[in-house]
Motif scaffolding. Structure first.
Motif: not given
Ligand code: BGC
Length: 736
Positions: A443-455, A490-498
């Motif tokens: 369960v993610l609690i955050n205001g904007s996209a985060v990376a999830m290397p464990w997804a 309502s926003e894209t979740f990227p794999v990495t910041l790059a």
């Protein structure tokens, strides 16, 4: 405009000093009153997550506030894609404002999520201008219908926090119009906000609070805005210059009114400009007091709390659900609840939007569970003992629920993030639990996209955002299946910041300038254009039921289709309509969101949906004519469950209204003169006299080379003289 006559009467009675005084706040949160004329003071408060009213109007502190219902932040609200819900939430916030004598709520925030690094993304709706604009319009309608003014903020290009009080956003005109101004334009035109807040930053070298083009030419003259513009807090640098530009109100209070008086007396500021603003300020003050004249009933805080919980649940996005593991078959002993956020939740953003909640639910209280383990320490230090405890709890359970996310230190107003990773100890916790328990829900609690290397290893992932005071119960409702998740990203979740669109230019080089080089390609537009697979795409979200789309029909600008719930549970689907121009005259994104709907369907139920688009939905901004252009031609309508899950498509030829023609001039390429029947023959005969050009008439290769040559080169080559060029230009401009 209502109240104009009365405002004119009052204006005539004001001294220059009084007029100047009215354009500067009285203190931190109120406007100046002129008692001898019965001109009232208006109280304004943050916004936008709930009412943040300070106990005293001269208090600028962050914490000395009255209790109020803390609703989900805008990230979470936007993920509901539910305009009626946003309207309802804004109405409830307004009811609390009315009860406290607050005339304007300082929200919604409608800057775009240009990068997940932006520190204030939690407080903004989306990466998409149309979704942001529609949500903003709903917020404005909801608040103003209850007699409280809304405030669109922050105009404009205030897309990062770094150097926000002086940063210069370098944005080209087309991008500005199609992307960053668009949500403001939609909300102004659709909902008529009483106020707009001009941002701290500069736009192309000019402070927004000093931009007459922005504040009068675009906002008032083009869009018909009839409210007032206030400055962001401390944004004003030169009060006389900002009055000249059209900034009605400087906030907070400041000893600058005498500078305005002096500027008028010394002839540096035209008094007519001051009068124009004061007249509009008087109309605004009357609007706010007329709306507040009826006694306000005490708000029903129980009902508002229930609404906060319902809204939080509506925005939760089920990102992944293998198995399906969710909803939980049963709660109780078999459930290990892990992560300190379950017990001490982060539920709102940090900074000026921070509300003192009337109560606070936690997942720990709301979800029956067996073992509980904190998993990480508050201070962010790594603690192998806590990880071991968490593993023990997880190992002995049927399912582990792990709550992780971004603490305030990672995400706050005034500071951009440096990366999109979770804190190291949160990532370590997820990995440690996954090592021992395959049935894990993150369960993610955050205001904007985060990376999830464990997804890939987690069975289920729930994006719960900063859910406000009812967020804990809302998560339990979704985990247990009392609410069927219907939130969509309502926003894209990227794999990495790059992979993110603004990666190379966010927030800038460190010289105070931020080049918006990603241009029209914000969010999914960029992933589409660059062929990059996001971790989770814009519009994505799963449900506990299934939906089928069928029967797409396009009739002119109306699009209809049928959606059916083919699963076993009632649920809501977010149907998204994107438009693609097949052969755009101006380069444009591959597809753009133009409509959405959220039907709630019982199992087996079918619903016919229809979208009515406007010519503007097909337009691009053409800087050559400084206007929106539409070109008749082929357009593809794409209907789907996300930007990457298109279920139905149809291409049609649309006849759109004629746009302003791009005028011919000496730089217009030969291609266009040759395509124009009014000039073709004369150009061909001029070309025939020059060997290089005559070859083009029968060689496709040379023709292609010559096609792009400006007509002025025919003068250089001696094929035309200046008077002939003048005649041809007049002919082409008359004919087209
Ligand atoms: C923020 C605004 C806010 C204002 C008043 C500023 O720092 O940028 O969004 O409304 O403070 O608190």
């Amino acid at each position: 405009m209502e109240g104009t006559t009365r405002a004119d009467g009052l204006l005539a009675q004001l001294t220059l000093e009084e007029k100047a005084a009215l354009t500067v706040g009285r203190d931190a949160w109120t406007t100046v009153a002129i008692e001898r004329l019965g001109i009232p003071s208006v109280w304004v408060s943050d916004g936008p997550t709930g009412l943040r009213k300070l106990r005293s109007s001269d208090d600028m502190s962050l914490t000395n506030t009255l209790p109020a219902t803390c609703f989900p932040t805008e990230s979470a609200l936007a993920a509901s894609w539910d305009v009626a819900l946003v309207e309802e939430v804004a109405g409830a916030i307004a009811a609390e404002c009315r009860a406290e004598g607050v005339g304007v709520i300082l929200g919604p925030g409608i800057n775009l999520k240009r990068s997940p690094l932006a520190g204030r993304n939690f407080e903004y709706f989306s990466e998409d201008p149309v979704l942001s604009g529609r949500m903003a319009a709903a917020f404005v309608r909801g608040a103003q219908a209850r007699g409280v003014g809304a405030c669109l903020k922050h105009l404009v290009a205030n897309e990062h926090e770094t150097g926000r009080m002086y940063a210069d956003s370098i944005v080209d005109e087309r991008t500005l119009r199609e992307v960053y101004l668009r949500p403001f334009e939609i909300a102004v035109r659709e909902a008529g906000p009483w106020t707009v807040m001009a941002s701290y930053n500069r736009l192309n070298g000019e402070y927004c609070v000093e931009s007459r083009r922005l504040l009068r030419e675009i906002l008032v003259e083009e869009w018909g805005f009839d409210g007032i513009v206030m400055s962001d807090w401390l944004a004003v640098n030169d009060r006389a210059a900002s009055v000249a530009a059209g900034l009605h109100l400087q906030m907070p209070g400041s000893p600058t009114a005498p500078a305005v008086v002096a500027a008028v007396r010394e002839g540096r500021l035209d008094e007519a400009r001051l009068d124009e603003l004061v007249r509009e300020l008087l109309v605004f003050a009357e609007r706010a007091t007329a709306a507040g004249a009826e006694p306000a009933p005490a708000p029903d805080l129980d009902a508002h709390h229930r609404l906060a919980r319902r809204a939080a649940a509506a925005g939760i996005v089920l990102l992944k659900n293998d198995g399906p593991l969710l909803p939980l078959a049963e709660a109780g002993d078999g459930v290990a609840l892990i992560g300190a956020f379950a017990r001490e939740p982060r539920f709102q953003g940090a900074g000026s939007s921070q509300v003192r909640p009337t109560r606070l639910e936690t997942l720990h209280d709301e979800l029956p569970h067996g073992a509980y383990a904190a998993g990480y320490a508050d201070d962010g230090a790594s603690d192998p003992g806590l990880l071991r405890e968490a593993q023990e709890a997880a190992r002995g359970a049927r399912v582990a629920i792990v709550c992780v996310g971004l603490p305030e230190s990672h995400e706050t107003e005034g500071v951009d993030r440096e990366h999109i990773d979770l804190p190291a100890q949160h990532t370590a916790l997820v990995e440690a639990v996954l090592d021992v328990q395959p049935n894990t829900v993150v369960v993610l609690i955050n205001g904007s996209a985060v990376a999830m290397p464990w997804a890939a290893r987690a069975s289920a992932i729930l994006e719960a955002w900063l859910g406000g005071q009812g967020g804990g119960g809302a998560i339990a409702d979704v985990l247990l299946g009392r609410v069927n998740p219907a939130g969509r990203l309502s926003e894209t979740f990227p794999v990495t910041l790059a992979d993110t669109p603004a990666h190379l230019d966010f927030p800038g080089d460190g010289d105070g300038r931020s080049h918006f080089t990603d241009r029209l390609f914000t969010g999914y537009r960029s992933y589409d254009a660059r062929g990059i697979e996001p971790l989770f795409p814009f519009g994505h979200g799963l449900s506990y039921t299934r939906f089928e789309y069928s029967g797409l029909r396009v009739d002119g600008l109306t699009v209809a289709l049928t959606v059916a719930n083919t699963g076993e549970r009632a649920g809501a689907e977010v149907v998204q309509l994107y438009v693609r121009e097949r052969a755009p005259r101006l380069r444009r994104p591959d597809k753009e969101l133009r409509g959405f709907a959220k039907p709630v369907l019982e199992p087996g139920e079918r619903r016919e949906l229809s979208f009515r688009l406007e010519p503007r939905d097909f337009a691009s901004y053409d800087t050559r004519v400084a206007a929106w252009r539409t070109d008749s031609g082929e357009f593809e309508f794409l209907v789907g469950a996300s930007s990457r899950d298109i279920r139905l498509r149809e291409t049609v030829t649309l006849e759109l209204p004629d746009s302003l023609p791009v005028p011919f001039d000496r730089l217009t390429p030969l291609r266009d003169w040759l395509a124009d029947p009014a000039t073709r023959e004369r150009i061909e005969s001029a070309m025939a006299g020059v060997p290089l050009l005559s070859a083009a008439l029968d060689s496709p290769m040379i023709a292609a080379f010559v096609a792009d040559m400006p007509i002025a080169k025919l003068v250089i080559l001696g094929a035309l003289d200046e008077p002939e060029l003048g005649e041809l230009t007049a002919l082409a401009n008359r004919a087209s």
